[in-house]
Motif scaffolding. Structure first.
Motif, PDB file in Angstrom:
ATOM      1  N   ALA A 140       0.828  -1.204   0.000  1.00  0.00           N
ATOM      2  CA  ALA A 140       0.000   0.000   0.000  1.00  0.00           C
ATOM      3  C   ALA A 140       0.862   1.253   0.000  1.00  0.00           C
ATOM      4  O   ALA A 140       0.534   2.256  -0.651  1.00  0.00           O
ATOM      5  N   PHE A 141       1.993   1.218   0.728  1.00  0.00           N
ATOM      6  CA  PHE A 141       2.898   2.365   0.768  1.00  0.00           C
ATOM      7  C   PHE A 141       3.939   2.297  -0.358  1.00  0.00           C
ATOM      8  O   PHE A 141       4.339   3.329  -0.898  1.00  0.00           O
ATOM      9  N   ALA A 142       4.374   1.080  -0.690  1.00  0.00           N
ATOM     10  CA  ALA A 142       5.372   0.944  -1.749  1.00  0.00           C
ATOM     11  C   ALA A 142       4.802   1.330  -3.107  1.00  0.00           C
ATOM     12  O   ALA A 142       5.526   1.840  -3.967  1.00  0.00           O
ATOM     13  N   GLY A 143       3.493   1.106  -3.317  1.00  0.00           N
ATOM     14  CA  GLY A 143       2.887   1.473  -4.592  1.00  0.00           C
ATOM     15  C   GLY A 143       2.970   2.954  -4.864  1.00  0.00           C
ATOM     16  O   GLY A 143       3.178   3.386  -6.001  1.00  0.00           O
ATOM     17  N   SER A 144       2.821   3.752  -3.814  1.00  0.00           N
ATOM     18  CA  SER A 144       2.933   5.194  -3.981  1.00  0.00           C
ATOM     19  C   SER A 144       4.355   5.604  -4.342  1.00  0.00           C
ATOM     20  O   SER A 144       4.563   6.522  -5.140  1.00  0.00           O
ATOM     21  N   THR A 145       5.342   4.911  -3.774  1.00  0.00           N
ATOM     22  CA  THR A 145       6.743   5.244  -4.042  1.00  0.00           C
ATOM     23  C   THR A 145       7.185   4.770  -5.420  1.00  0.00           C
ATOM     24  O   THR A 145       7.865   5.496  -6.152  1.00  0.00           O
ATOM     25  N   LEU A 146       6.781   3.548  -5.775  1.00  0.00           N
ATOM     26  CA  LEU A 146       7.260   2.947  -7.024  1.00  0.00           C
ATOM     27  C   LEU A 146       6.497   3.419  -8.253  1.00  0.00           C
ATOM     28  O   LEU A 146       7.079   3.599  -9.320  1.00  0.00           O
ATOM     29  N   ILE A 147       5.186   3.593  -8.115  1.00  0.00           N
ATOM     30  CA  ILE A 147       4.352   3.913  -9.268  1.00  0.00           C
ATOM     31  C   ILE A 147       3.791   5.335  -9.176  1.00  0.00           C
ATOM     32  O   ILE A 147       3.923   6.129 -10.114  1.00  0.00           O
TER      33      ILE A 147
END
Length: 290
Positions: free
Chosen positions: A102-109
């Motif tokens: 949920a948090f990594a998606g904001s960083t990666l995409i």
């Protein structure tokens, strides 16, 4: 001004395929996530479950030699080394992984859309399909790191601490189950979080959409099943569908119980196909002038 005077020089080396750019995206993406303190907090929560199971497996292997009855008592805590135990362990790890994504998606995409990162990547000699594959591999690597790798470590530990190495030869379904369940989690979650993050790049709306997708759909599935008394409504819970398909990989799923693994596979395949279409449409909308 001549080219030599400007400091440029001719490249005489061998040009590599643009697909190598996917691995660069994976390396950069993992480095971005590893720098976030939220990742280490969630990873630490996942390691608590891993350490608990690791210690219990060691305790059981030690006690089995001295007291078989006490070892059977420990089996009540799922420290049995069978497929059902590994499936439950990977389900617990997947719950932590869902919070991480949920948090990594904001960083990666999401950040690529908010800060123009995608334009930078696509201007470096790679195409949009390379970008998509690279980002999907990055997310899949995170899922594998949190779910599959710890399960493999426990599998090796249990077999090593057994009386003989026959455990590895007698339980090939456990190994294939770990890899199969890990593949299901990696493929489904990477496609879904990419699709959501591409259309909802902001962090807070992304987290609410991602977590709400599992919680709300599961609640809706349970409610419709209670109203209509039809177990096929449970297919709306994508999270449970992944767990059922994972249990099937271990051979611990009751095939006579609805919904079956085939229905779960059909639903998840449809979800993955829709997610891939949304990803392609969103990435194609980005225009880069070189």
């Amino acid at each position: 001004m001549q080219i030599d005077q400007a400091g440029y020089r001719k490249w005489d080396g061998r040009l590599r395929s643009p697909w190598w750019g996917c691995w660069s995206l994976v390396r950069i993406g993992l480095a971005l996530v590893l720098r976030r303190w939220v990742f280490w907090i969630l990873l630490g929560l996942g390691l608590l479950n891993f350490v608990f199971n690791f210690a219990f497996i060691y305790l059981k292997a030690t006690i089995t030699v001295q007291n078989g009855n006490l070892a059977q008592f420990l089996d009540n805590y799922k420290v049995t080394g069978n497929g059902e135990a590994y499936a439950d362990f990977m389900l617990a790890q997947a719950s932590i992984c869902a919070l991480l994504l949920a948090f990594a998606g904001s960083t990666l995409i999401g950040s690529d859309y908010r800060q123009g990162g995608m334009v930078f990547y696509l201007s470096r000699g790679i195409r949009k399909q390379h970008y998509i594959v690279g980002k999907l591999l990055t997310i899949a690597a995170l899922v594998t790191l949190v779910t599959t790798v710890p399960a493999l470590i426990l599998f090796v530990e249990y077999g090593t601490l057994s009386n003989s190495l026959a455990y590895f030869y007698e339980n090939p379904r456990v190994l294939t189950g770990i890899l199969g369940y890990g593949a299901v989690l990696a493929v489904v979650q990477s496609l879904m979080i990419f699709a959501i993050a591409a259309w909802v790049p902001r962090t807070v709306p992304l987290v609410m959409t991602w977590l709400g997708l599992f919680v709300l759909l599961k609640g809706l599935a349970d409610a419709m099943r209670a109203i209509d008394d039809n177990r096929y409504w449970l297919l709306l819970g994508f999270w449970d569908d992944m767990h059922r398909l994972g249990r099937w990989c271990f051979g611990s799923l009751d095939e006579n119980k609805i919904p079956s693994a085939g229905w779960c596979l059909a639903v998840l395949s449809t979800v993955c196909a829709v997610s891939l279409v949304l990803i392609i449409c969103r990435v194609k909308a980005v225009e880069v002038v070189k």
